[in-house]
Design an enzyme around this catalytic site. Sequence first.
Site, PDB file in Angstrom:
ATOM      1  CG  ASN A 120      -1.741  -1.180   1.323  1.00  0.00           C
ATOM      2  OD1 ASN A 120      -2.458  -1.433   0.210  1.00  0.00           O
ATOM      3  ND2 ASN A 120      -2.156  -1.519   2.450  1.00  0.00           N
ATOM      4  CG  HIS A 137     -10.537  -2.057   6.904  1.00  0.00           C
ATOM      5  ND1 HIS A 137     -10.288  -2.146   8.418  1.00  0.00           N
ATOM      6  CD2 HIS A 137      -9.774  -2.611   6.535  1.00  0.00           C
ATOM      7  CE1 HIS A 137      -9.169  -2.749   8.313  1.00  0.00           C
ATOM      8  NE2 HIS A 137      -8.802  -3.231   7.234  1.00  0.00           N
ATOM      9  CD  GLU A 174     -13.298   1.147   3.482  1.00  0.00           C
ATOM     10  OE1 GLU A 174     -12.682   0.736   2.464  1.00  0.00           O
ATOM     11  OE2 GLU A 174     -13.423   0.127   4.330  1.00  0.00           O
ATOM     12  CB  SER A 233      -9.432  -1.701   1.539  1.00  0.00           C
ATOM     13  OG  SER A 233     -10.347  -2.504   1.946  1.00  0.00           O
ATOM     14  CG  ASP A 282     -11.320   4.018   6.662  1.00  0.00           C
ATOM     15  OD1 ASP A 282     -10.354   4.470   6.129  1.00  0.00           O
ATOM     16  OD2 ASP A 282     -11.336   2.971   7.452  1.00  0.00           O
ATOM     17  CG  HIS A 290      -6.897   2.298   0.598  1.00  0.00           C
ATOM     18  ND1 HIS A 290      -5.792   1.251   0.566  1.00  0.00           N
ATOM     19  CD2 HIS A 290      -7.781   1.438   1.573  1.00  0.00           C
ATOM     20  CE1 HIS A 290      -5.819   0.198   1.384  1.00  0.00           C
ATOM     21  NE2 HIS A 290      -6.887   0.540   2.073  1.00  0.00           N
ATOM     22  CE  LYS A 328      -4.021   0.682   4.550  1.00  0.00           C
ATOM     23  NZ  LYS A 328      -5.192   0.317   5.105  1.00  0.00           N
TER      24      LYS A 328
HETATM   25  C1  PLP Z   1      -5.848  -0.233   6.412  1.00  0.00           C
HETATM   26  C2  PLP Z   1      -7.196   0.039   6.389  1.00  0.00           C
HETATM   27  C3  PLP Z   1      -7.216   0.308   7.968  1.00  0.00           C
HETATM   28  C4  PLP Z   1      -6.302   0.204   9.119  1.00  0.00           C
HETATM   29  O1  PLP Z   1      -5.402   0.783   9.261  1.00  0.00           O
HETATM   30  P1  PLP Z   1      -4.128   0.661  10.028  1.00  0.00           P
HETATM   31  O2  PLP Z   1      -3.436   1.766  10.073  1.00  0.00           O
HETATM   32  O3  PLP Z   1      -3.358  -0.371   8.975  1.00  0.00           O
HETATM   33  O4  PLP Z   1      -4.514  -0.257  11.154  1.00  0.00           O
HETATM   34  C5  PLP Z   1      -8.676   1.175   8.101  1.00  0.00           C
HETATM   35  N1  PLP Z   1      -9.568   1.168   7.105  1.00  0.00           N
HETATM   36  C6  PLP Z   1      -9.339   0.866   5.982  1.00  0.00           C
HETATM   37  C7  PLP Z   1     -10.204   1.162   4.853  1.00  0.00           C
HETATM   38  C8  PLP Z   1      -7.915   0.296   5.542  1.00  0.00           C
HETATM   39  O5  PLP Z   1      -7.872  -0.130   4.156  1.00  0.00           O
END
Ligand code: PLP
Length: 390
Positions: free
Chosen positions: A46, A132, A174, A178, A203, A206, A238
């Site tokens: 990522n 997620h 999101e 992801s 969220d 990405h 990421k």
């Molecule tokens: C990776 C991810 C997370 C978690 O984040 P980390 O910092 O890796 O714990 C949360 N939400 C989404 C959509 C993700 O892809």
Amino acid sequence: MAFDFIQSELELRRQNNLLRKRRCQASAQGRLLRSEGQQYLNFSSNDYLGLANHPKIVEAWREGAKHYGVGCGGSPLVTGFQGPHYQLEQLLCEWQGRPAALLFNSGFSANQGLIKTLLGKNDLLLQDKLNHASLIEAGMLSGCQSKRFAHNQLEQLSQRLAARKQQNCLVITEGVFSMGGDQAPLKAIAQLCHQHNSWLMVDDAHGVGCLGEQGRGSLNQQQVGSSDVQIQMLTFGKALGVSGATLLCDHDLQDYLINFDKSYVYSTAMPAAQAMAISAAIELVRSDPHYQQQLQTNISLFKALAAELAIPLGKSNTAIQPVLIGSSERALLCSERLKQQGFWVSAIRPPTVPPNTARLRITLSSHHQREDIHALLAALASILSEQYEG
Ligand SMILES: *Cc1c(COP(=O)(O)O)cnc(C)c1O
């Protein structure tokens, strides 16, 4: 026998080609990976902007460790809130146009803490079905009424909002999904939430770094104002190449979380040096559009070549480009065959994705070169055609 499900559950996964295994990596993140004595082109991480091993960010971490040591000695309310944490919060607020930011050790804990703190049994949580695991699971644990809506299906979301009886409702989606790389229509979702007096959380794990002006993320790219989205979650592990996460919100919610969010209050804060590395990564992304442009160039090239070779892709314009395979067995086989030819591409299987939608999750990064993408797709086209024939 005590806990005998351990063996039986593992055996079931093995039989269904769903057993997970780790592979030990011998190198830093980058265009190339070394693992178990072999070298691979990395199409799995990522690290979308190729920053995980960037000299300026590494140097910021080193400087931080010189001044602040390697640990901050406590949780944020005890001794763990230091100058670099404060400065990173200020930088985040300015960059994202938000009044308040709060740092977490991971996106997983930020999501879990927020949902469990904000929502109780009288409240409603509505989530996109493909959100997620950290979000979906927290919804189930929080004791609130938790419902999902079909992926990006606003009609269903609208019905659920209209039918609700609870006074407090939080919708979570999101920015960039992801496992599919597709995006949520944030403007339309924000309008629905506004109409129905519901809060919206995005969220953007990405999206941040990759999308929008100065890498601000999905909200900026889709021109959704911060007043339309009450809570924004960004991760630093990421595109920003480091680790950790933030919740951006208003001062009241920030104060509430500082007082009641157990994953904030009872967890040792990230090292100050890490906060300095994250600040350096943000400065780099803001000031140098080259990383984002290079990523876009690579995404366009990948999509154009895949279309020429008739490789079936998902509907994604982002760095995450899924190649739908279907069966888990076949996805694993494709991933293995690619590894034999020097390409590191993960097979993503249920329960991470819905049944019968196992896929290769190819991720592009600004560190890829044209030839890398050409070579990957040539190998993939040949593997896919072999298997159709076989
Ligand atoms: C990776 C991810 C997370 C978690 O984040 P980390 O910092 O890796 O714990 C949360 N939400 C989404 C959509 C993700 O892809």
